[in-house]
Write a protein that holds these residues in place. Structure first.
Motif, short mmCIF file in Angstrom:
data_model
loop_
_atom_site.label_atom_id
_atom_site.label_comp_id
_atom_site.label_asym_id
_atom_site.label_seq_id
_atom_site.Cartn_x
_atom_site.Cartn_y
_atom_site.Cartn_z
N MET A 1 9.48 4.95 8.38
CA MET A 1 8.30 4.21 8.73
C MET A 1 8.65 2.73 8.83
N ARG A 2 8.18 2.08 9.88
CA ARG A 2 8.38 0.63 10.03
C ARG A 2 7.32 -0.09 9.20
N VAL A 3 7.78 -1.00 8.35
CA VAL A 3 6.89 -1.78 7.49
C VAL A 3 7.22 -3.25 7.67
N TYR A 4 6.18 -4.06 7.71
CA TYR A 4 6.32 -5.51 7.83
C TYR A 4 6.03 -6.13 6.48
N LEU A 5 7.04 -6.77 5.89
CA LEU A 5 6.94 -7.35 4.56
C LEU A 5 6.97 -8.87 4.65
N ALA A 6 5.91 -9.50 4.16
CA ALA A 6 5.82 -10.96 4.17
C ALA A 6 6.80 -11.54 3.16
N SER A 7 7.33 -12.70 3.50
CA SER A 7 8.25 -13.39 2.59
C SER A 7 8.23 -14.88 2.93
N LEU A 25 3.83 -5.06 -1.36
CA LEU A 25 2.85 -4.75 -0.33
C LEU A 25 3.33 -5.20 1.03
N GLY A 26 3.02 -4.41 2.03
CA GLY A 26 3.37 -4.73 3.40
C GLY A 26 2.34 -4.14 4.34
N PHE A 27 2.69 -4.08 5.60
CA PHE A 27 1.78 -3.59 6.64
C PHE A 27 2.50 -2.58 7.51
N VAL A 83 6.61 5.07 0.37
CA VAL A 83 5.50 4.27 0.85
C VAL A 83 4.18 4.89 0.37
N ARG A 84 3.34 4.07 -0.24
CA ARG A 84 1.99 4.50 -0.61
C ARG A 84 0.99 3.79 0.28
N PHE A 85 0.07 4.55 0.86
CA PHE A 85 -0.96 3.95 1.69
C PHE A 85 -1.98 3.26 0.80
N ARG A 86 -2.34 2.02 1.16
CA ARG A 86 -3.28 1.22 0.37
C ARG A 86 -4.44 0.75 1.24
N ASP A 87 -5.01 1.68 1.99
CA ASP A 87 -6.16 1.33 2.82
C ASP A 87 -7.35 0.88 1.98
N ASP A 88 -7.28 1.11 0.66
CA ASP A 88 -8.32 0.59 -0.23
C ASP A 88 -8.29 -0.94 -0.27
N LEU A 89 -7.15 -1.53 0.04
CA LEU A 89 -7.03 -2.99 0.08
C LEU A 89 -7.40 -3.55 1.44
N ASP A 90 -6.90 -2.91 2.48
CA ASP A 90 -7.23 -3.30 3.85
C ASP A 90 -6.55 -2.31 4.78
N GLU A 95 2.20 0.08 0.24
CA GLU A 95 3.02 -0.41 -0.86
C GLU A 95 4.38 0.27 -0.77
N VAL A 96 5.40 -0.53 -0.62
CA VAL A 96 6.77 -0.03 -0.64
C VAL A 96 7.16 0.02 -2.11
N THR A 97 7.51 1.21 -2.60
CA THR A 97 7.69 1.40 -4.03
C THR A 97 9.12 1.19 -4.53
N VAL A 98 10.06 0.97 -3.63
CA VAL A 98 11.45 0.74 -4.02
C VAL A 98 11.99 -0.44 -3.22
N PRO A 99 12.97 -1.17 -3.76
CA PRO A 99 13.61 -2.21 -2.96
C PRO A 99 14.25 -1.60 -1.71
#
Length: 160
Positions: A1-7, A25-27, A83-90, A95-99
């Motif tokens: 899955m492609r995830v966009y992580l802010a930094s 957290l990412g998108f 990856v855990r879906f966090r649609d409860d946040l937005d 949430e990426v659970t591992v580095p």
């Protein structure tokens, strides 16, 4: 899955040293994103999520006044099991659970130097914009007007 992580560029120093992007957290394109953008293709949805991650980067910049005023987003590939879906946040938040090993970074998106003044103003206004301030939202929108530049993983050292 492609995830966009802010930094931020400051945090990216740790990524370079440790060779991993921290968990957090990412998108990503989730079912709710597909539903919301029903008329869009995957590229359009991913671009929208990249912009959301860029806004999240503004929040990180607001929290770290010493970081250079340039948004940074890591585009990474993550196994679905981590990856855990966090649609409860937005919509689209995961949430990426591992580095994530640096080898799984597909791109680094960073503002050019010409965006620094707009990004600085937007970072300072981000909390107020989140609370509905129209003037603050205008400053955030101005930063959105600057396209993030694309860099390959091996260029990270040159960015820092």
């Amino acid at each position: 899955m492609r995830v966009y992580l802010a930094s931020t560029l400051s945090a990216a120093q740790g990524v370079l040293a440790d060779r991993v992007v921290p968990a957090g957290l990412g998108f990503a394109v989730t079912g709710s994103v597909r539903e919301w953008y029903a008329q869009s293709d995957t590229d359009e949805m991913e671009y929208a999520l990249l912009l959301e991650a860029a806004r999240a980067s503004l929040r990180l910049l607001d929290a770290d006044p010493r970081a250079p005023r340039r948004r940074l987003v890591f585009a990474v590939e993550v196994d679905d099991h981590h990856v855990r879906f966090r649609d409860d946040l937005d919509r689209g938040v995961v949430e990426v659970t591992v580095p994530v090993p640096i080898a799984e970074v597909r791109a680094i998106h960073v503002d050019g130097a010409d965006a620094q003044a707009a990004v600085e103003a937007a970072a300072a206004a981000m909390v107020e914009a989140d609370l509905g301030g129209e003037d603050a939202a205008f400053l955030v929108d101005e930063a959105d007007g600057y396209e993030l530049l694309w860099y390959a993983t091996q260029e990270l050292a040159d960015l820092i």
